[in-house]
Scaffold this active site. Sequence first.
Site, mmCIF file in Angstrom:
data_model
loop_
_atom_site.group_PDB
_atom_site.id
_atom_site.type_symbol
_atom_site.label_atom_id
_atom_site.label_comp_id
_atom_site.label_asym_id
_atom_site.label_seq_id
_atom_site.Cartn_x
_atom_site.Cartn_y
_atom_site.Cartn_z
ATOM 1 N N HIS A 162 14.039 -6.978 -10.565
ATOM 2 C CA HIS A 162 12.929 -6.039 -10.780
ATOM 3 C C HIS A 162 12.226 -5.691 -9.466
ATOM 4 C CE1 HIS A 162 13.225 -7.315 -15.062
ATOM 5 N NE2 HIS A 162 13.418 -8.510 -14.524
ATOM 6 N N SER A 283 10.179 11.623 13.831
ATOM 7 C CA SER A 283 9.429 12.679 13.154
ATOM 8 C C SER A 283 8.893 13.624 14.219
ATOM 9 C CB SER A 283 8.273 12.060 12.375
ATOM 10 O OG SER A 283 7.258 13.019 12.178
ATOM 11 N N LYS A 289 7.254 7.148 13.934
ATOM 12 C CA LYS A 289 8.236 7.061 12.850
ATOM 13 C C LYS A 289 9.673 6.990 13.314
ATOM 14 C CE LYS A 289 7.642 8.185 8.856
ATOM 15 N NZ LYS A 289 7.603 8.880 7.581
#
Length: 468
Positions: A162, A283, A289
Amino acid sequence: MNKKTTGNEMWGGRFSAGPSAIMEEINASIDVDKRLWREDIAGSKAHAAMLAQRGIISAEDHAEIARGLSQIGDEIEAGTFNFSAALEDIHMNIEARLKEIIGEAAGRLHTARSRNDQVATDFRLWCRQTCQDMDTALAGLQATLARRAEAEAATIMPGFTHLQSAQPVTFGHHCLAYVEMFARDRGRFQDARKRLNESPLGAAALAGTSFDIDRQATAAALAFDKPMANSLDAVSARDFAAELLAACAICATHISRLSEEIVIWSSAQFGFITLSDDFSTGSSIMPQKKNPDAAELCRAKSGRIIGDLNGLLIMLKGLPLAYSKDMQEDKEQTFDAVDALALCLAAMTGMVASLHVNRPAMHSAAATGFSTATDLADWLVRTLGLPFRDAHHVTGALVAMAEQKGCDLPDLTLDEIQSVHSGVTDDVFSVLSVENSVASRMSYGGTAPENVRQQAALWIERLEGTAS
Ligand code: ARG
């Protein structure tokens, strides 16, 4: 008022070209099927040789046909061949050029053959080669993962269910899970190859031919196992392409799951891996990033590959026997899926080979979230003889206590633990570390580093023939 001079007056308003040009555009497949040229030439050579062997065409005509076909192959290879949409498809483009090169004898090549068995033959040959190419690419990816597994056999990371921390596992074990999946994918391509390897050539348009042809000979010349036994089936079956695309779709699904994990693992919040600069992008606005674009695109491409399989099946499902022109659309979807998957496999192999594993980040994440709670429960069962359900309950109480204290299980004192169950001894701490947890998972197929090392060595031996 000026009347349009092109197109049908009833419906031609939105078209700039006349009906015949539109017909040519919808009918032509040359832009797509030109990549079958090698297979088309091979099929024609096998067919012509058989016709000569049977005395259906003369030896001289056969020699001319073979020479002309070879020249066409050279021209296409050299990029000097002029493909024409007016000639519809690869079969007619090659035959028209053959006529230019050798003259009238070219017209004899199509004796006892139709484009229906011709295209089915070409496409099977292409799919057969593709099964092999996919197998090779997958073996490369497996070897890369197995090498990683060997190096990271003892690298502890959280195992999830999960997407919640469940039990510690090793990163090597995780890599080997994919090696197993890709092994089954290879099996699917190998199976598809086995089943598709029968020759439709000589089924002609749909009913066979009155010429005394030798279908065994053309099948053998093209390395098919045997000729297909029913001419209607031979020209109308496309389940071989569907099977290839099903194998592609399942494999792409595996690639997509691994891609998703790479996206998660490389996020700042997880920080488990760092992708190499080669397989990430920056980016244009946010300087910090480093984006996992290749993984994201692999994840996305699985969608179109599954779509290609769907498109092919839907195109086929309403078609009566034998050939319908709908089937011309089979190739575009097949090529699209195969190209996309080949690119994904190459990108995934590159990503896995070059990514950096941040072992400390994996380790500290593995040690949080009470990930050794099951080990504690198992200890209570093994050492104190508690029924597992009771052990589960005691462990739950200890987890609640740790949670309240804001610490992890190994940080509880023996007194605290004994306040929940008086029988617990100091020995319990030996199972609370993540190292001991993974080391104890020695059951067959379990995550213990020793198991992982063995399995990785087996795979490397199988894939590269050299255990290290
Ligand atoms: N380009 C066609 C295809 O790919 C070849 C077969 C054409 N046959 C026909 N009867 N029109 O399906």
